[in-house]
Structure formats: structure tokens, C-alpha cells
Write a protein that holds these residues in place. Structure first.
Motif, mmCIF file in Angstrom:
data_model
loop_
_atom_site.group_PDB
_atom_site.id
_atom_site.type_symbol
_atom_site.label_atom_id
_atom_site.label_comp_id
_atom_site.label_asym_id
_atom_site.label_seq_id
_atom_site.Cartn_x
_atom_site.Cartn_y
_atom_site.Cartn_z
ATOM 1 N N THR A 49 -9.391 11.988 7.116
ATOM 2 C CA THR A 49 -9.520 13.362 6.632
ATOM 3 C C THR A 49 -10.964 13.768 6.388
ATOM 4 N N GLY A 50 -11.907 12.880 6.667
ATOM 5 C CA GLY A 50 -13.309 13.209 6.429
ATOM 6 C C GLY A 50 -13.669 13.216 4.955
ATOM 7 N N SER A 51 -12.865 12.529 4.117
ATOM 8 C CA SER A 51 -13.093 12.532 2.667
ATOM 9 C C SER A 51 -14.138 11.523 2.242
ATOM 10 N N GLY A 52 -14.473 10.585 3.143
ATOM 11 C CA GLY A 52 -15.385 9.509 2.780
ATOM 12 C C GLY A 52 -14.663 8.283 2.276
ATOM 13 N N SER A 53 -13.323 8.323 2.247
ATOM 14 C CA SER A 53 -12.524 7.201 1.766
ATOM 15 C C SER A 53 -11.402 6.931 2.750
ATOM 16 N N THR A 54 -11.151 5.659 3.072
ATOM 17 C CA THR A 54 -10.017 5.332 3.937
ATOM 18 C C THR A 54 -8.721 5.597 3.190
ATOM 19 N N LEU A 55 -7.624 5.674 3.921
ATOM 20 C CA LEU A 55 -6.340 5.970 3.287
ATOM 21 C C LEU A 55 -5.947 4.879 2.295
ATOM 22 N N ILE A 56 -6.184 3.614 2.641
ATOM 23 C CA ILE A 56 -5.785 2.543 1.739
ATOM 24 C C ILE A 56 -6.657 2.516 0.489
ATOM 25 N N ARG A 57 -7.941 2.829 0.639
ATOM 26 C CA ARG A 57 -8.824 2.877 -0.521
ATOM 27 C C ARG A 57 -8.422 4.029 -1.453
ATOM 28 N N ALA A 58 -8.082 5.163 -0.875
ATOM 29 C CA ALA A 58 -7.666 6.311 -1.680
ATOM 30 C C ALA A 58 -6.364 6.005 -2.422
ATOM 31 N N THR A 59 -5.444 5.292 -1.767
ATOM 32 C CA THR A 59 -4.185 4.911 -2.413
ATOM 33 C C THR A 59 -4.459 4.026 -3.623
ATOM 34 N N TYR A 60 -5.295 3.028 -3.443
ATOM 35 C CA TYR A 60 -5.649 2.122 -4.545
ATOM 36 C C TYR A 60 -6.300 2.886 -5.691
ATOM 37 N N ASP A 61 -7.233 3.764 -5.358
ATOM 38 C CA ASP A 61 -7.993 4.468 -6.399
ATOM 39 C C ASP A 61 -7.116 5.389 -7.246
ATOM 40 N N ARG A 62 -6.061 5.962 -6.669
ATOM 41 C CA ARG A 62 -5.218 6.848 -7.491
ATOM 42 C C ARG A 62 -4.172 6.073 -8.291
ATOM 43 N N LEU A 63 -3.961 4.780 -7.961
ATOM 44 C CA LEU A 63 -3.009 3.969 -8.712
ATOM 45 C C LEU A 63 -3.656 3.197 -9.857
ATOM 46 N N VAL A 64 -4.914 2.803 -9.700
ATOM 47 C CA VAL A 64 -5.588 1.967 -10.697
ATOM 48 C C VAL A 64 -5.593 2.571 -12.100
ATOM 49 N N PRO A 65 -5.781 3.901 -12.261
ATOM 50 C CA PRO A 65 -5.722 4.444 -13.625
ATOM 51 C C PRO A 65 -4.377 4.213 -14.318
ATOM 52 N N LEU A 66 -3.328 3.957 -13.539
ATOM 53 C CA LEU A 66 -2.003 3.698 -14.107
ATOM 54 C C LEU A 66 -1.728 2.207 -14.272
ATOM 55 N N SER A 67 -2.201 1.409 -13.331
ATOM 56 C CA SER A 67 -1.838 -0.005 -13.300
ATOM 57 C C SER A 67 -2.960 -0.936 -13.740
ATOM 58 N N GLY A 68 -4.207 -0.444 -13.757
ATOM 59 C CA GLY A 68 -5.323 -1.349 -13.985
ATOM 60 C C GLY A 68 -5.416 -2.335 -12.829
ATOM 61 N N GLU A 69 -5.667 -3.610 -13.127
ATOM 62 C CA GLU A 69 -5.794 -4.626 -12.089
ATOM 63 C C GLU A 69 -4.439 -5.114 -11.576
ATOM 64 N N ARG A 70 -3.358 -4.578 -12.119
ATOM 65 C CA ARG A 70 -2.012 -5.030 -11.723
ATOM 66 C C ARG A 70 -1.602 -4.331 -10.417
ATOM 67 N N VAL A 71 -2.192 -4.784 -9.328
ATOM 68 C CA VAL A 71 -1.919 -4.220 -8.001
ATOM 69 C C VAL A 71 -1.614 -5.365 -7.042
ATOM 70 N N LEU A 72 -0.489 -5.265 -6.334
ATOM 71 C CA LEU A 72 -0.118 -6.240 -5.320
ATOM 72 C C LEU A 72 -0.056 -5.526 -3.982
ATOM 73 N N LEU A 73 -0.657 -6.114 -2.956
ATOM 74 C CA LEU A 73 -0.743 -5.461 -1.645
ATOM 75 C C LEU A 73 -0.062 -6.318 -0.593
ATOM 76 N N VAL A 74 0.765 -5.689 0.232
ATOM 77 C CA VAL A 74 1.474 -6.381 1.310
ATOM 78 C C VAL A 74 0.985 -5.830 2.636
#
Length: 381
Positions: A49-74
Motif C-alpha cells: 500500500t506504499g505505507s512503508g510497512s509490510t502487511l505482516i509488520r503492520a499486523t504485528y504492530d496493531r496487535l502488540v498494544p493488546l498482547s504485549g510480547e504474547r504473540v505466536l506466529l505460524v
């Protein structure tokens, strides 16, 4: 005295948000975005989208404020290096690598099984790595409501309010409000329905009773596994065997032995739809814009790139000349691209493959991939 009601009214010992663990399934090739998205570099690894962030990075960044470091990726084993480069914060024990694609039932099911073996009270939230969502604040509000709803013993999906009569998405029939503290917009789910015809989609839109199914699920891991065991016992047993070995030195050996034997099935069929029939599913209608970036028409619509004489251009250092033309150019080469007198064009230029189509035909790009595969030209796939 009704002791049952007293027990139910006791506040939970732990805040539901403290039990939340985010799961990011990062799979799929995105064949309608070929030649940009390929098996070795799927769409979630790109900034589409030309945002400067990949889709996976953007997904992580919007979840971290809710989960903190509790993120599991498959994700696929082939993507380990790229994913770790983009998300260095993911701990090794929270990076699940598939040796081969097994569909979302195995991917999300294994995440649930691993989290269950660590803490049976965990509430997981599964959010695909390849979606564009805004504004982030409203998305996070919906996830919080979903977490509070899940804490009452529900599998919760976040539905998207339809903006048009789409035939490309599944739908969710919304039922009665659930009146849950912390989740004022929670409703029961009557059923999930498959992608409809145009006429049926228009009926759904007019009724106001349906939401798009965006594939977002928030649920107690114990409830996810309960329905998985009931509906897909072989898959459940295999995933639990892997999960029991996950935090031990036997992780890789057990995973590599069991994973290839697992049946392929989508999480919708393995868990969500049967759970809805059992009355165990709720929906939070999402008041935010959502797109799964399914084709180049979506990229043209979502891109924040500046227009060059009515043509959107995505690509660092792109060399594009346009005159009397409209459309989008996506390039990762330094080749000069000139568009003259052509309307609604889509040009995707990579070092070894060139795609030229129109926005109206962008959904048909998958046919090119199928044709190339049939001809044995797998080096560009």
C-alpha cells in the motif's frame, strides 16, 4: 440460596485482557498478486500500500498494544529468514514453522494446542498477516470486546459491516445481543454462510443482518480444542502430540514426523461452523475498514502512493512515464515503463516476469499462475 448464580457473579480472578495471546497465521501465496507475490515471497512480506510497512509488520504492530510480547506466529518453513528479519521480536518458541501447507485448521489448531499446554486459561486471537485495517484504534476496540466476550465461554468472530454486495466473501448471520459487560456490541451468531451469488449478496446487504467473515477469531483455547476434538479427532490428536513436545528438545523431531500426516481442513469447517450450530459463537461487528488485498485492483484502491499523471506508482526508484493513461504500476526494477493512451491498466514489473492486465480483470491473474504451473514454468511461481 442459588449458589450457581453467586459463583457466576464473582468477578474473574484475572482480567481477561491479561490472558490474551495474539496468533498471526502467515500463509498462502496470494496467486492473484503474481508476479509480485510468490511461493518464496508471499504477499504478507510486501508493502503493498506504499505505507512503508509490510502487511505482516503492520499486523504485528496493531496487535502488540493488546498482547504485549504474547504473540505466536505460524508460517511456512521457507519464510523463516524473511519473517525473522521483519519481526525480530518473535521469540523462537513462539515461531511455528510448517514443513508443508496444511490449511488453517492445522495452523490455528496447533497454535491453540501449544498455548493450551502452557496455560489452559489462555484466550487466543487469530488475525491473518495479509490484511489492511484502519483506523487501528477501532480495530483494537473490537478486539477488546471480543476478548471480554470470549471470557464468557464463546468463540468470537469479528465481522465486517458490508459496504457492498460482495460475492467474494463468506457472511455471518447475526443474532440477538448478548449483553456482556465490556462488550456492548456482542451478538450471537446464527450461522456462517458461504460466498453467495450476486442476488443473494444483495439480499444480505439489504437485510442489515449479515457481516462479512474476515476470518478473525478470538476464543478460549480450551473451547477451540473442544470443538476441534469433536469434529476432527485425528487432527486434534496429531496437534496435541506436537504441542506436548513443543517446549522440549523433541519439538522438531515430533513436528516433522506428525505434521505431514495431518488432514487438511479450514478452521471454519473444523471449528467455527459446528461451534455456531452448537450456539457457542458470537460476533463483534467491526466498525473499521478492512481489506484482504486480494488483487491488484485492491492495491490500486488502498495505495497511499502519489499519482503520476493519474497513474499510481509503487516501487522505490520507479522510472515511469505516463500520458493520457490511468491505472497502477508496481515495480521492483529500474526498467523504464512508459504508458501512453491506455486506461485502467495494471502493470507489475519484476526482474523475471511482467504482468499487464486491467483492474477489471485483476481477479483473473490466478489463471496465469495455473497456466504457468501446467506448462512447468514453476521457476517464476
Amino acid at each position: 440460596m442459588n449458589t450457581k448464580n453467586l459463583v457466576e457473579n464473582v468477578p474473574p480472578a484475572t482480567e481477561p485482557l491479561d490472558k490474551f495471546f495474539a496468533v498471526i497465521p502467515a500463509g498462502g501465496v496470494g496467486t492473484r498478486l503474481w508476479p509480485l507475490s510468490r511461493a518464496a515471497a508471499p504477499k504478507f512480506l510486501h508493502d503493498l500500500t506504499g505505507s512503508g510497512s509490510t502487511l505482516i509488520r503492520a499486523t504485528y504492530d496493531r496487535l502488540v498494544p493488546l498482547s504485549g510480547e504474547r504473540v505466536l506466529l505460524v508460517t511456512g518453513d521457507a519464510h523463516r529468514e524473511a519473517v525473522c528479519r521483519q519481526l525480530p521480536e518473535i521469540a523462537d518458541e513462539n515461531l511455528v514453522l510448517e514443513t508443508e501447507p496444511k490449511d488453517s485448521g492445522a495452523a490455528i489448531g496447533l497454535a491453540a494446542a501449544i498455548l493450551f499446554t502452557r496455560d489452559p486459561d489462555t484466550i487466543m486471537g487469530s488475525f491473518a498477516a495479509d490484511q489492511v485495517i484502519s483506523p487501528v484504534g477501532k480495530f483494537q476496540d473490537a478486539v477488546r470486546e471480543a476478548i471480554y466476550t470470549a471470557a464468557t465461554g464463546k468463540i468470537v468472530t469479528i465481522g465486517i459491516k458490508p459496504t457492498h454486495a460482495s460475492t467474494g466473501f463468506g457472511y455471518i448471520l447475526t443474532g440477538e445481543p448478548l449483553n456482556i459487560a465490556g462488550a456492548p456490541s456482542a451478538h450471537a451468531v446464527v450461522k456462517f454462510v458461504e460466498k453467495p451469488s450476486q442476488a443473494v449478496a444483495e439480499e444480505y446487504l439489504a437485510s442489515g443482518e449479515y457481516n462479512w467473515n474476515a476470518g478473525m477469531f478470538v476464543a478460549p483455547v480450551s473451547l477451540m480444542l473442544h470443538h476441534l476434538k469433536a469434529n476432527e479427532p485425528l487432527l486434534y490428536e496429531g496437534l496435541m502430540e506436537i504441542a506436548r513436545a513443543w517446549d522440549t528438545p523433541e519439538r522438531v523431531i515430533v513436528k516433522n514426523r506428525v505434521w505431514p500426516t495431518l488432514p487438511k481442513i479450514a478452521i471454519d469447517y473444523a471449528v467455527a461452523e459446528p461451534a455456531a450450530d452448537a450456539g457457542d459463537v458470537a460476533v463483534i461487528p467491526g466498525d473499521f475498514s478492512w481489506d484482504d488485498v486480494g488483487d491488484f485492483a485492491a492495491i490500486a484502491r488502498l495505495s497511499s502512493a502519489k499519482e503520476n499523471n493519474n497513474v499510481k506508482v509503487i516501487g522505490e526508484g520507479a522510472r515511469v512515464f505516463t500520458e493520457d493513461s490511468t491505472g497502477i504500476v508496481v515495480t521492483d526494477t529500474k526498467r523504464v515503463i512508459a504508458l501512453i493512451g491506455i486506461q485502467d491498466v495494471v502493470v507489475v514489473d519484476t526482474p523475471d516476469a511482467l504482468l499487464v492486465t486491467t483492474r477489471a480483470h485483476s481477479q483473473l491473474v490466478k489463471r496465469a499462475v495455473d497456466g504457468l504451473k501446467a506448462n512447468g514454468d514453476i521457476d517464476v511461481l
